[in-house]
Design a protein around this motif. Structure first.
Motif, PDB file in Angstrom:
ATOM      1  N   LYS A 186     -22.010  15.941  11.803  1.00  0.00           N
ATOM      2  CA  LYS A 186     -22.297  14.941  12.834  1.00  0.00           C
ATOM      3  C   LYS A 186     -23.177  13.809  12.323  1.00  0.00           C
ATOM      4  N   ASN A 187     -23.530  13.825  11.052  1.00  0.00           N
ATOM      5  CA  ASN A 187     -24.440  12.793  10.551  1.00  0.00           C
ATOM      6  C   ASN A 187     -23.797  11.906   9.514  1.00  0.00           C
ATOM      7  N   THR A 188     -23.940  10.608   9.693  1.00  0.00           N
ATOM      8  CA  THR A 188     -23.382   9.675   8.727  1.00  0.00           C
ATOM      9  C   THR A 188     -24.290   9.672   7.503  1.00  0.00           C
ATOM     10  N   THR A 189     -23.686   9.555   6.327  1.00  0.00           N
ATOM     11  CA  THR A 189     -24.491   9.557   5.118  1.00  0.00           C
ATOM     12  C   THR A 189     -24.809   8.126   4.684  1.00  0.00           C
ATOM     13  N   GLY A 190     -24.079   7.163   5.242  1.00  0.00           N
ATOM     14  CA  GLY A 190     -24.299   5.765   4.860  1.00  0.00           C
ATOM     15  C   GLY A 190     -23.604   5.424   3.542  1.00  0.00           C
ATOM     16  N   LYS A 191     -23.237   6.435   2.810  1.00  0.00           N
ATOM     17  CA  LYS A 191     -22.586   6.218   1.520  1.00  0.00           C
ATOM     18  C   LYS A 191     -21.074   6.355   1.740  1.00  0.00           C
ATOM     19  N   ILE A 192     -20.347   5.255   1.471  1.00  0.00           N
ATOM     20  CA  ILE A 192     -18.916   5.261   1.740  1.00  0.00           C
ATOM     21  C   ILE A 192     -18.136   5.397   0.442  1.00  0.00           C
ATOM     22  N   GLU A 193     -17.126   6.223   0.497  1.00  0.00           N
ATOM     23  CA  GLU A 193     -16.283   6.444  -0.677  1.00  0.00           C
ATOM     24  C   GLU A 193     -14.855   6.083  -0.344  1.00  0.00           C
ATOM     25  N   LEU A 194     -14.179   5.369  -1.257  1.00  0.00           N
ATOM     26  CA  LEU A 194     -12.779   5.037  -1.060  1.00  0.00           C
ATOM     27  C   LEU A 194     -11.931   6.125  -1.719  1.00  0.00           C
ATOM     28  N   ASN A 195     -11.073   6.780  -0.927  1.00  0.00           N
ATOM     29  CA  ASN A 195     -10.268   7.870  -1.470  1.00  0.00           C
ATOM     30  C   ASN A 195      -8.802   7.501  -1.645  1.00  0.00           C
ATOM     31  N   LEU A 196      -8.381   6.414  -0.977  1.00  0.00           N
ATOM     32  CA  LEU A 196      -6.999   5.968  -1.101  1.00  0.00           C
ATOM     33  C   LEU A 196      -7.017   4.458  -0.953  1.00  0.00           C
ATOM     34  N   SER A 197      -6.423   3.757  -1.902  1.00  0.00           N
ATOM     35  CA  SER A 197      -6.541   2.298  -1.888  1.00  0.00           C
ATOM     36  C   SER A 197      -5.215   1.630  -1.533  1.00  0.00           C
ATOM     37  N   ILE A 198      -5.256   0.301  -1.416  1.00  0.00           N
ATOM     38  CA  ILE A 198      -4.062  -0.487  -1.087  1.00  0.00           C
ATOM     39  C   ILE A 198      -3.874  -1.528  -2.177  1.00  0.00           C
ATOM     40  N   SER A 199      -2.637  -1.867  -2.471  1.00  0.00           N
ATOM     41  CA  SER A 199      -2.402  -2.885  -3.486  1.00  0.00           C
ATOM     42  C   SER A 199      -2.595  -4.283  -2.880  1.00  0.00           C
ATOM     43  N   LYS A 200      -3.161  -5.177  -3.668  1.00  0.00           N
ATOM     44  CA  LYS A 200      -3.462  -6.534  -3.217  1.00  0.00           C
ATOM     45  C   LYS A 200      -2.208  -7.273  -2.722  1.00  0.00           C
ATOM     46  N   ASP A 201      -1.061  -6.987  -3.328  1.00  0.00           N
ATOM     47  CA  ASP A 201       0.200  -7.638  -2.924  1.00  0.00           C
ATOM     48  C   ASP A 201       0.503  -7.442  -1.445  1.00  0.00           C
ATOM     49  N   ASN A 202       0.031  -6.339  -0.894  1.00  0.00           N
ATOM     50  CA  ASN A 202       0.322  -6.052   0.512  1.00  0.00           C
ATOM     51  C   ASN A 202      -0.645  -6.731   1.474  1.00  0.00           C
ATOM     52  N   ILE A 203      -1.652  -7.389   0.959  1.00  0.00           N
ATOM     53  CA  ILE A 203      -2.712  -7.956   1.800  1.00  0.00           C
ATOM     54  C   ILE A 203      -2.831  -9.477   1.647  1.00  0.00           C
ATOM     55  N   GLU A 204      -2.712  -9.960   0.424  1.00  0.00           N
ATOM     56  CA  GLU A 204      -2.938 -11.373   0.133  1.00  0.00           C
ATOM     57  C   GLU A 204      -2.068 -12.267   1.021  1.00  0.00           C
ATOM     58  N   ASN A 205      -2.723 -13.252   1.687  1.00  0.00           N
ATOM     59  CA  ASN A 205      -2.026 -14.208   2.556  1.00  0.00           C
ATOM     60  C   ASN A 205      -1.355 -13.606   3.780  1.00  0.00           C
ATOM     61  N   LYS A 206      -1.754 -12.434   4.179  1.00  0.00           N
ATOM     62  CA  LYS A 206      -1.125 -11.806   5.350  1.00  0.00           C
ATOM     63  C   LYS A 206      -2.130 -11.686   6.497  1.00  0.00           C
ATOM     64  N   ASN A 207      -1.591 -11.596   7.706  1.00  0.00           N
ATOM     65  CA  ASN A 207      -2.430 -11.287   8.862  1.00  0.00           C
ATOM     66  C   ASN A 207      -2.659  -9.788   8.852  1.00  0.00           C
ATOM     67  N   VAL A 208      -3.927  -9.415   8.768  1.00  0.00           N
ATOM     68  CA  VAL A 208      -4.251  -7.992   8.630  1.00  0.00           C
ATOM     69  C   VAL A 208      -5.094  -7.520   9.813  1.00  0.00           C
ATOM     70  N   ILE A 209      -4.794  -6.322  10.282  1.00  0.00           N
ATOM     71  CA  ILE A 209      -5.623  -5.694  11.320  1.00  0.00           C
ATOM     72  C   ILE A 209      -6.004  -4.300  10.839  1.00  0.00           C
ATOM     73  N   ILE A 210      -7.292  -4.042  10.784  1.00  0.00           N
ATOM     74  CA  ILE A 210      -7.758  -2.690  10.435  1.00  0.00           C
ATOM     75  C   ILE A 210      -7.811  -1.866  11.718  1.00  0.00           C
ATOM     76  N   ILE A 211      -7.155  -0.726  11.696  1.00  0.00           N
ATOM     77  CA  ILE A 211      -7.182   0.169  12.856  1.00  0.00           C
ATOM     78  C   ILE A 211      -8.149   1.313  12.582  1.00  0.00           C
ATOM     79  N   GLU A 212      -9.180   1.413  13.399  1.00  0.00           N
ATOM     80  CA  GLU A 212     -10.187   2.466  13.241  1.00  0.00           C
ATOM     81  C   GLU A 212     -10.176   3.404  14.435  1.00  0.00           C
TER      82      GLU A 212
END
Ligand code: IMP
Ligand code: MG
Length: 170
Positions: free
Chosen positions: A68-94
């Motif tokens: 139940k406690n946030t550690t404040g330290k964030i780790e990226l476990n799966l990434s996205i390629s830049k080709d899929n993001i550059e110049n696109k309208n992006v929405i992060i769903i949380e």
């Protein structure tokens, strides 16, 4: 015991409203929806099924939480390629925004790939617990300082498969 906070029906209705709002905003412009694993997966699937526009989906995985406690330290476990993001309208769903550290990390990570636009859509927002200022564009429900589970949200990897959102009562 789990006390229900939002029923399946309430969640569905709210998602329909958000999907329509998004469609009004983007019409037939392509949108890349980034679903953050694992928590937002139920929300992202339901939202995208109701979204009438031109959509793509990508997945990101970050971890920060320990019980139940946030550690404040964030780790990226799966990434996205830049080709899929550059110049696109992006929405992060949380699934949920708590301290805001995760989202700050995600926003910086995506912004570095130079999207055309970047917006944030979260199912739940625990505003009272925010540690850093973060702008959120679309919110399902604002909730009090409660630890919630279900509909993708977990407590130690349990309860994600509940079809509603609830609070664990000890
Ligand atoms: P933040 O970095 O503190 O904003 O934490 C966000 C992440 O913590 C979310 O994506 C969730 O994975 C997790 N989290 C925060 N609050 C809750 C909760 O009430 N139930 C389950 N997970 C939570
Ligand atoms: Mg999460």
């Amino acid at each position: 015991m789990i006390k229900k906070l939002y029923t399946q029906k309430e969640i569905n209705n709210r998602i329909k409203e958000i999907a329509n709002e998004l469609y009004k905003q983007y019409k037939n412009e392509e949108v890349v929806f980034i679903c953050t694993l694992k928590g937002a997966v139920f929300f992202a699937c339901d939202l995208l099924k109701k979204y009438k526009g031109n959509a793509r989906i990508e997945f990101l995985r970050v971890s920060s939480y320990n019980g139940k406690n946030t550690t404040g330290k964030i780790e990226l476990n799966l990434s996205i390629s830049k080709d899929n993001i550059e110049n696109k309208n992006v929405i992060i769903i949380e699934d949920i925004i708590d301290t805001g550290y995760t989202l700050k990390f995600l926003k910086e990570y995506i912004n570095d790939m130079k999207p055309k636009s970047l917006k944030i859509c979260t199912l739940l927002d625990k505003k009272a617990r925010r540690k850093i200022k973060i702008e959120v564009d679309y919110t399902g429900f604002e909730i009090d300082d409660l630890f919630v589970v279900g509909y993708g949200l977990d407590y130690k990897e349990q309860y994600r498969n509940l079809p509603y959102i609830g609070v664990i009562k000890e």
